[in-house]
Structures are given as structure tokens and as C-alpha cells.
Write a protein that holds these residues in place. Structure first.
Motif, PDB file in Angstrom:
ATOM      1  N   PRO A  83       0.814  -1.231   0.000  1.00  0.00           N
ATOM      2  CA  PRO A  83       0.000   0.000   0.000  1.00  0.00           C
ATOM      3  C   PRO A  83       0.845   1.279   0.000  1.00  0.00           C
ATOM      4  CG  PRO A  83      -0.861  -1.577   1.583  1.00  0.00           C
ATOM      5  CD  PRO A  83       0.447  -2.112   1.116  1.00  0.00           C
ATOM      6  N   VAL A  84       1.930   1.286   0.805  1.00  0.00           N
ATOM      7  CA  VAL A  84       2.787   2.477   0.826  1.00  0.00           C
ATOM      8  C   VAL A  84       3.400   2.712  -0.548  1.00  0.00           C
ATOM      9  CG1 VAL A  84       4.867   3.501   1.801  1.00  0.00           C
ATOM     10  CG2 VAL A  84       3.285   2.261   3.278  1.00  0.00           C
ATOM     11  N   LEU A  85       3.922   1.655  -1.155  1.00  0.00           N
ATOM     12  CA  LEU A  85       4.552   1.786  -2.466  1.00  0.00           C
ATOM     13  C   LEU A  85       3.557   2.281  -3.506  1.00  0.00           C
ATOM     14  CD1 LEU A  85       6.994   1.401  -4.297  1.00  0.00           C
ATOM     15  CD2 LEU A  85       6.331  -1.005  -4.575  1.00  0.00           C
ATOM     16  N   ALA A  86       2.354   1.701  -3.503  1.00  0.00           N
ATOM     17  CA  ALA A  86       1.345   2.114  -4.480  1.00  0.00           C
ATOM     18  C   ALA A  86       0.977   3.580  -4.301  1.00  0.00           C
ATOM     19  CB  ALA A  86       0.106   1.225  -4.349  1.00  0.00           C
ATOM     20  N   LEU A  87       0.780   3.999  -3.061  1.00  0.00           N
ATOM     21  CA  LEU A  87       0.405   5.393  -2.810  1.00  0.00           C
ATOM     22  C   LEU A  87       1.527   6.352  -3.203  1.00  0.00           C
ATOM     23  CD1 LEU A  87      -1.411   5.008   0.639  1.00  0.00           C
ATOM     24  CD2 LEU A  87      -2.425   5.837  -1.491  1.00  0.00           C
ATOM     25  N   VAL A  88       2.758   5.994  -2.872  1.00  0.00           N
ATOM     26  CA  VAL A  88       3.888   6.868  -3.205  1.00  0.00           C
ATOM     27  C   VAL A  88       4.016   7.024  -4.721  1.00  0.00           C
ATOM     28  CG1 VAL A  88       6.412   6.996  -3.215  1.00  0.00           C
ATOM     29  CG2 VAL A  88       5.199   6.505  -1.087  1.00  0.00           C
ATOM     30  N   LEU A  89       3.922   5.914  -5.451  1.00  0.00           N
ATOM     31  CA  LEU A  89       4.057   5.983  -6.907  1.00  0.00           C
ATOM     32  C   LEU A  89       2.940   6.808  -7.538  1.00  0.00           C
ATOM     33  CD1 LEU A  89       5.195   2.344  -7.793  1.00  0.00           C
ATOM     34  CD2 LEU A  89       6.596   4.399  -7.574  1.00  0.00           C
ATOM     35  N   VAL A  90       1.722   6.620  -7.039  1.00  0.00           N
ATOM     36  CA  VAL A  90       0.595   7.375  -7.596  1.00  0.00           C
ATOM     37  C   VAL A  90       0.731   8.865  -7.288  1.00  0.00           C
ATOM     38  CG1 VAL A  90      -1.891   7.743  -7.428  1.00  0.00           C
ATOM     39  CG2 VAL A  90      -0.996   5.426  -7.608  1.00  0.00           C
ATOM     40  N   LEU A  91       1.023   9.196  -6.037  1.00  0.00           N
ATOM     41  CA  LEU A  91       1.108  10.597  -5.644  1.00  0.00           C
ATOM     42  C   LEU A  91       2.285  11.302  -6.323  1.00  0.00           C
ATOM     43  CD1 LEU A  91       0.313  10.297  -1.824  1.00  0.00           C
ATOM     44  CD2 LEU A  91      -1.182  11.181  -3.624  1.00  0.00           C
ATOM     45  N   ASP A  92       3.438  10.653  -6.350  1.00  0.00           N
ATOM     46  CA  ASP A  92       4.602  11.282  -6.990  1.00  0.00           C
ATOM     47  C   ASP A  92       4.413  11.394  -8.493  1.00  0.00           C
ATOM     48  OD1 ASP A  92       5.692  11.463  -4.521  1.00  0.00           O
ATOM     49  OD2 ASP A  92       7.332  10.046  -4.849  1.00  0.00           O
ATOM     50  N   GLY A  93       3.842  10.354  -9.096  1.00  0.00           N
ATOM     51  CA  GLY A  93       3.609  10.414 -10.531  1.00  0.00           C
ATOM     52  C   GLY A  93       2.626  11.495 -10.908  1.00  0.00           C
ATOM     53  N   HIS A  94       1.547  11.628 -10.137  1.00  0.00           N
ATOM     54  CA  HIS A  94       0.543  12.650 -10.426  1.00  0.00           C
ATOM     55  C   HIS A  94       1.114  14.058 -10.269  1.00  0.00           C
ATOM     56  CE1 HIS A  94      -3.012  15.230  -9.649  1.00  0.00           C
ATOM     57  NE2 HIS A  94      -3.576  14.449 -10.556  1.00  0.00           N
ATOM     58  N   ALA A  95       2.051  14.225  -9.366  1.00  0.00           N
ATOM     59  CA  ALA A  95       2.669  15.540  -9.150  1.00  0.00           C
ATOM     60  C   ALA A  95       3.792  15.837 -10.134  1.00  0.00           C
ATOM     61  CB  ALA A  95       3.211  15.620  -7.720  1.00  0.00           C
ATOM     62  N   GLY A  96       4.104  14.907 -11.039  1.00  0.00           N
ATOM     63  CA  GLY A  96       5.175  15.122 -12.006  1.00  0.00           C
ATOM     64  C   GLY A  96       6.558  14.918 -11.447  1.00  0.00           C
ATOM     65  N   LEU A  97       6.678  14.272 -10.284  1.00  0.00           N
ATOM     66  CA  LEU A  97       7.995  14.087  -9.679  1.00  0.00           C
ATOM     67  C   LEU A  97       8.819  13.003 -10.357  1.00  0.00           C
ATOM     68  CD1 LEU A  97       6.920  14.411  -5.937  1.00  0.00           C
ATOM     69  CD2 LEU A  97       8.234  16.057  -7.290  1.00  0.00           C
ATOM     70  N   HIS A  98       8.203  12.218 -11.205  1.00  0.00           N
ATOM     71  CA  HIS A  98       8.960  11.248 -11.995  1.00  0.00           C
ATOM     72  C   HIS A  98       9.437  11.848 -13.309  1.00  0.00           C
ATOM     73  CE1 HIS A  98       6.622   7.912  -9.705  1.00  0.00           C
ATOM     74  NE2 HIS A  98       7.712   8.292  -9.056  1.00  0.00           N
ATOM     75  N   ARG A  99       9.082  13.117 -13.555  1.00  0.00           N
ATOM     76  CA  ARG A  99       9.561  13.829 -14.733  1.00  0.00           C
ATOM     77  C   ARG A  99       9.947  15.234 -14.288  1.00  0.00           C
ATOM     78  NH1 ARG A  99       5.721  14.028 -19.850  1.00  0.00           N
ATOM     79  NH2 ARG A  99       6.404  11.880 -20.065  1.00  0.00           N
ATOM     80  N   PRO A 100      11.062  15.382 -13.615  1.00  0.00           N
ATOM     81  CA  PRO A 100      11.427  16.690 -13.036  1.00  0.00           C
ATOM     82  C   PRO A 100      11.866  17.683 -14.100  1.00  0.00           C
ATOM     83  CG  PRO A 100      13.205  15.131 -12.734  1.00  0.00           C
ATOM     84  CD  PRO A 100      12.072  14.355 -13.359  1.00  0.00           C
ATOM     85  N   ALA A 101      12.003  18.928 -13.686  1.00  0.00           N
ATOM     86  CA  ALA A 101      12.479  19.970 -14.586  1.00  0.00           C
ATOM     87  C   ALA A 101      13.897  19.660 -15.039  1.00  0.00           C
ATOM     88  CB  ALA A 101      12.429  21.332 -13.879  1.00  0.00           C
ATOM     89  N   ALA A 102      14.313  20.345 -16.109  1.00  0.00           N
ATOM     90  CA  ALA A 102      15.583  20.014 -16.746  1.00  0.00           C
ATOM     91  C   ALA A 102      16.779  20.188 -15.820  1.00  0.00           C
ATOM     92  CB  ALA A 102      15.756  20.886 -17.996  1.00  0.00           C
ATOM     93  N   HIS A 103      16.728  21.162 -14.913  1.00  0.00           N
ATOM     94  CA  HIS A 103      17.891  21.419 -14.070  1.00  0.00           C
ATOM     95  C   HIS A 103      17.493  21.506 -12.601  1.00  0.00           C
ATOM     96  CE1 HIS A 103      22.148  22.252 -14.110  1.00  0.00           C
ATOM     97  NE2 HIS A 103      21.994  23.232 -13.262  1.00  0.00           N
ATOM     98  N   VAL A 104      16.496  20.719 -12.227  1.00  0.00           N
ATOM     99  CA  VAL A 104      16.021  20.747 -10.848  1.00  0.00           C
ATOM    100  C   VAL A 104      17.049  20.102  -9.927  1.00  0.00           C
ATOM    101  CG1 VAL A 104      14.849  18.523 -10.892  1.00  0.00           C
ATOM    102  CG2 VAL A 104      13.948  20.350  -9.455  1.00  0.00           C
ATOM    103  N   ARG A 105      17.048  20.503  -8.664  1.00  0.00           N
ATOM    104  CA  ARG A 105      17.913  19.907  -7.654  1.00  0.00           C
ATOM    105  C   ARG A 105      17.065  19.150  -6.642  1.00  0.00           C
ATOM    106  NH1 ARG A 105      23.026  21.927  -8.084  1.00  0.00           N
ATOM    107  NH2 ARG A 105      23.240  23.769  -9.421  1.00  0.00           N
ATOM    108  N   ALA A 106      17.700  18.179  -5.991  1.00  0.00           N
ATOM    109  CA  ALA A 106      16.950  17.319  -5.067  1.00  0.00           C
ATOM    110  C   ALA A 106      16.303  18.132  -3.951  1.00  0.00           C
ATOM    111  CB  ALA A 106      17.872  16.246  -4.498  1.00  0.00           C
ATOM    112  N   LEU A 107      17.005  19.161  -3.449  1.00  0.00           N
ATOM    113  CA  LEU A 107      16.432  19.967  -2.369  1.00  0.00           C
ATOM    114  C   LEU A 107      15.194  20.740  -2.820  1.00  0.00           C
ATOM    115  CD1 LEU A 107      19.588  21.385  -0.553  1.00  0.00           C
ATOM    116  CD2 LEU A 107      18.020  19.600   0.234  1.00  0.00           C
TER     117      LEU A 107
END
Length: 485
Positions: A83-107
Motif C-alpha cells: 500500500p505504501v509503495l502504491a500510494l507513493v508511486l501514484v502521488l509522486d507520478g501525479h505531481a510530475g515528480l517522476h519527470r522533473p524539470a531540466a535542471h532541478v535539484r533534489a532539495l
């Protein structure tokens, strides 16, 4: 239909150059099949971003597994981890965190990652405790697992993003800069001086600015491209992967997306983006292609679900219309005409014949036939009630058209209107339709081409499936309105 105040040139001239407010790319695709100089439309491909999502998805997965290992063996259970993995993948994917900006930093992404990880762990822990009380997690252990998750996912993403930055510097992607040549030169110079962004300008698409002396090349020796043919050659010869837009030009955006290029818009305020979403201080964001928007598959499904039964239910009406045309005008019930569809592709549109033109030239180039004495009473009735358009339900089922979209026009007039009206050719970013936003606002028959163009592009820019439903309902309410066409 008429052009109202629009004057149509008697013969096609050179296509407008980019930067003049014209949709240069699509306009040049309109000449009829076999016409000399017609530019072949590139095979449509999805634009590719700088790297895939897999490494960032894997980082999320490893962080969840590592965080779960902090818990006791009893808690390290698939009923919690999944459940944690599924929720994290869905939430991060929906927010575009799996496709970050070209020069984004982790912080830059830490708040977004931490908040979504917290939601995922709290929801999963609450759900597991409700259905399996013996697996309930204490607050201290839950906080420890959450902290491990956040720290590890940030570390892993920093490694992935750092590697991407090194690859971008070592292997920059060829890009064309679209806009006024002065601004485009300055942006290109900044990109060349800062290779860490992975953008290597190889040309400028535009024209010399008003009042400025024309210059054959940019500051870095970049050629200025002013015709579609030059763009075509530059994209192929330089393996262009990115197109950076300093000015809005929907037609060119669509053309570059057809080549599989990633399109970027520079400038403006993008308050929702991360701090790292810039190119040496130039705010930019990716222009998402229409075929990547959510719901366009549903649009096609809606077309099939409504057009198929409508064609069956309308069969008696179709037969009566066909009989009326046959008795009043003789053989040749259906009228076939070449029209311009999505991405400038040509297709054969079907209508009931309401008038027999004297030759193919008249059919292709005569704009208005209202009041023509050759039209029979049956033909006039079919046009006034729009019943002559019913065979286009077959075009919808074939995929040539959609139920809702900009109305398709003949190649000759697409070529002419694209020179006269800025943005006209950009209407072909979306499948053409049986009805559209312009039509339900009364823009049929003797109405302004400029107004129709504005409504069509507004529809495309703000498309939603619900708006399609609303337009269909409004069209049904006005179906027998005697407006003519």
C-alpha cells in the motif's frame, strides 16, 4: 459560407515566415496532393524528454523497502509495503515528480516528496491497523520509517539527477530557438555558455526584428531559418531534439512535436514549478503535446460510442435524404471532397450532394454557393437543416474526424486563410469535427473567419471531455436551425 471581409488571393504566394504571428509549420502542409513543393508531413512521434522515469520510480521503490526494513519483522509485511509503495508511486507520478524539470535539484523537491511520503505512510499505517490490528505501528517506529524513506529517496534522486546533469553536459541535445532574432540570440548565447543545461542551439527560427538591420547569423554563428523547408532540413541534418519557444506560435509547436521534439516555453510566470525549473534564469516549462493530455483517448471512445448508434438510428433519415437527392438531382447521391484534417493530413469528406459543380476547380476553390440557382429545393432544404452533413458520421467512425472540433476546410482555402489570419493553421492541432465551439456560437455561413479561428484555438487550448459533451448538447438543440452553410 463566405469569408465576410476576408480577401482571398487569387494564387498562392510564399508561406509566411515564423515570428510573424502565422502558424508557419502547418500552413505549408496544406497544398493539394501532388502539388509541387509540398512538404511531406513527418511521421507523428511522441516527444521525448531528457530521460526515462524508471530510475526515479526505482528510487521511490527502494526508499519504501528500506523504510519498511526499519520496522520489526512482523511489520515488514506486504500488507504494509505494497500500500505504501502504491500510494507513493501514484502521488509522486501525479505531481510530475517522476519527470522533473531540466535542471532541478533534489532539495527543490524535498517539500513535495516529504509531504506525499507522509500521506502515504499515514494512510497505509491507518489502513493496516484497521484491518490487521496485530500489525499496528507505534508512532515512534512510524516516524523512523518515514524519516528513512525521505532521506533515502532524496539521496537516490540526487544521484540520478547528478548523473543526468553530467550526461547533459557531455552530450547536449541539439535545439532550435523560436522567436525574434534579438531575444533568440541572447538565449542561444546563454545556452552555449552554460552547457550544464544540456541545450545546444543549432539555429534560430524567426525573422529580423522590426527596425533592426538583418543579420545572417546569430552571435554564435547560428543560421536564421525563415521557411518551413529550412526547418525541415535543420531538424533532420542536426538531429534536433528540442525546440525552445520565446514567442507563442501554436502551429510551430505542433510541427516540432510531430518531429518528436520536446517543446519548451520560455518566459512568463510559472508559480507552480520548482525553483530549479529555469535555464540560467530564464523561466521555462515543457509544452505538453495534445496527445499526452489526459482524456484524449476518452474523446475517441466518445466519438465511437455516439457516432455508431447515431448512424444506425439515422439510417431511415439517410435513406430519405438519398432518395430526395436522387429524384431531384439525378445520379451521384454522395459528394466527396478533399479536406484538411489533423496535422495537415488530407482526407475525403462525405456529404449529400446539394449542387453539382461545373468542374473540379469550382468544387475546390468556390467559397460560397448560397443562392446558386442550380441548387434544387431538396438541396436547399438539406443545407439549411444541415442534413447534408449526416454522412460525415462515417468519417467520424473511420477516424478522419471527431464529433467535436474545428470544421475542416478545403486545401486551397487552408493555404489562403493561413496567410491572412494568424493562428488559422494552428486549428489543425486537434482532430477536425462535425461541430465545434465556433458553430454553437453561431459562426456558420456568412461569418468571420477570424472569429472562427479564435474560437477554434480557444477550444483546443482549453479542451475537456465535458466541454465536448456540452457542445454536442447545444448542437442537438440547434440542429434544425435554418442557418445554411
Amino acid at each position: 459560407m463566405t469569408t465576410e471581409s476576408t480577401s482571398v488571393p487569387s494564387s498562392p504566394g510564399p508561406w509566411p515566415a515564423a515570428g510573424q504571428g502565422q502558424a508557419l509549420g502547418l500552413a505549408s502542409l496544406a497544398p493539394p496532393r501532388g502539388a509541387p513543393g509540398r512538404l511531406a508531413l513527418p511521421r507523428h512521434r511522441r516527444s521525448r524528454t531528457r530521460s526515462g522515469r524508471a530510475p526515479l520510480v526505482a528510487a521511490d521503490g527502494l526508499a519504501v523497502v528500506a523504510a519498511a526494513s526499519v520496522l520489526s519483522a512482523a511489520h515488514h509485511d506486504v500488507r504494509l509495503v505494497l500500500p505504501v509503495l502504491a500510494l507513493v508511486l501514484v502521488l509522486d507520478g501525479h505531481a510530475g515528480l517522476h519527470r522533473p524539470a531540466a535542471h532541478v535539484r533534489a532539495l527543490d523537491e524535498l517539500p513535495a516528496l516529504a509531504s506525499r511520503a507522509g500521506v502515504a505512510w499515514c494512510l497505509a499505517a491507518a489502513g493496516v491497523a484497521a484491518f490487521s490490528p496485530h500489525l499496528a505501528i507505534g508512532p515512534l517506529r512510524l516516524c523512523a520509517a518515514y524519516a528513512v524513506h525521505v532521506l533515502l529517496v532524496c539521496l537516490l534522486r540526487a544521484l540520478v539527477i547528478g548523473r543526468r546533469r553530467r550526461v547533459a553536459r557531455a552530450h547536449p541535445r541539439s535545439a532550435l530557438v523560436v522567436g525574434g532574432t534579438g531575444d533568440a540570440r541572447r538565449f542561444a548565447a546563454a545556452a552555449v555558455q552554460h552547457p550544464e543545461y544540456g541545450v545546444l542551439p543549432v539555429g534560430i527560427v524567426g525573422v529580423p526584428e522590426q527596425g533592426g538591420a538583418p543579420r545572417p547569423a546569430g552571435e554564435a554563428g547560428l543560421p536564421v531559418l525563415t521557411t518551413t523547408e529550412e526547418i525541415h532540413r535543420a531538424v533532420i541534418q542536426n538531429t534536433v531534439r528540442d525546440a525552445v519557444f520565446l514567442d507563442d506560435d501554436p502551429g510551430l509547436v505542433t510541427l516540432f512535436q510531430q518531429y518528436g521534439c520536446t517543446t519548451w516555453r520560455v518566459g512568463g510566470r510559472h508559480r507552480d514549478g520548482p525553483m530549479g525549473e529555469h535555464m540560467w534564469g530564464h523561466a521555462w516549462h515543457r509544452v505538453v503535446p495534445l496527445d499526452e493530455r489526459r482524456g484524449l483517448t476518452a474523446k475517441r471512445a466518445l466519438d465511437i460510442a455516439l457516432a455508431a448508434p447515431a448512424l444506425v438510428l439515422a439510417l431511415p433519415v439517410l435513406l430519405l435524404c438519398a432518395l430526395a437527392v436522387r429524384l431531384s438531382d439525378g445520379p451521384g447521391i454522395l459528394f466527396r471532397q478533399e479536406r484538411v484534417g489533423q496535422y495537415g493530413r488530407h482526407f475525403t469528406l462525405l456529404k449529400f450532394r446539394t449542387l453539382r459543380p461545373s468542374d473540379d476547380t469550382e468544387s475546390a476553390t468556390r467559397w460560397n454557393v448560397a443562392g446558386d440557382r442550380r441548387m434544387s429545393a431538396a438541396g436547399g432544404f438539406l443545407r439549411k437543416t444541415s442534413l447534408d452533413e449526416l454522412p460525415q458520421l462515417w468519417n467520424v467512425l473511420r477516424g478522419d474526424m471527431s464529433l467535436v472540433g474545428p470544421r475542416p476546410e478545403r486545401p486551397y482555402f487552408v493555404a489562403q486563410f493561413s496567410k491572412v489570419h494568424a493562428g488559422y493553421a494552428a486549428r489543425h492541432r486537434m482532430p477536425v469535427g462535425l461541430t465545434g465551439l465556433a458553430q454553437v456560437h453561431g459562426l456558420r455561413g456568412d461569418t468571420s473567419i477570424e472569429d472562427r479561428c479564435r474560437f477554434d484555438n480557444h477550444y483546443i487550448d482549453h479542451w475537456s471531455l465535458w466541454q465536448d459533451v456540452c457542445i454536442l448538447l447545444r448542437t442537438a438543440a440547434e440542429l434544425v436551425r435554418p442557418t445554411g452553410s
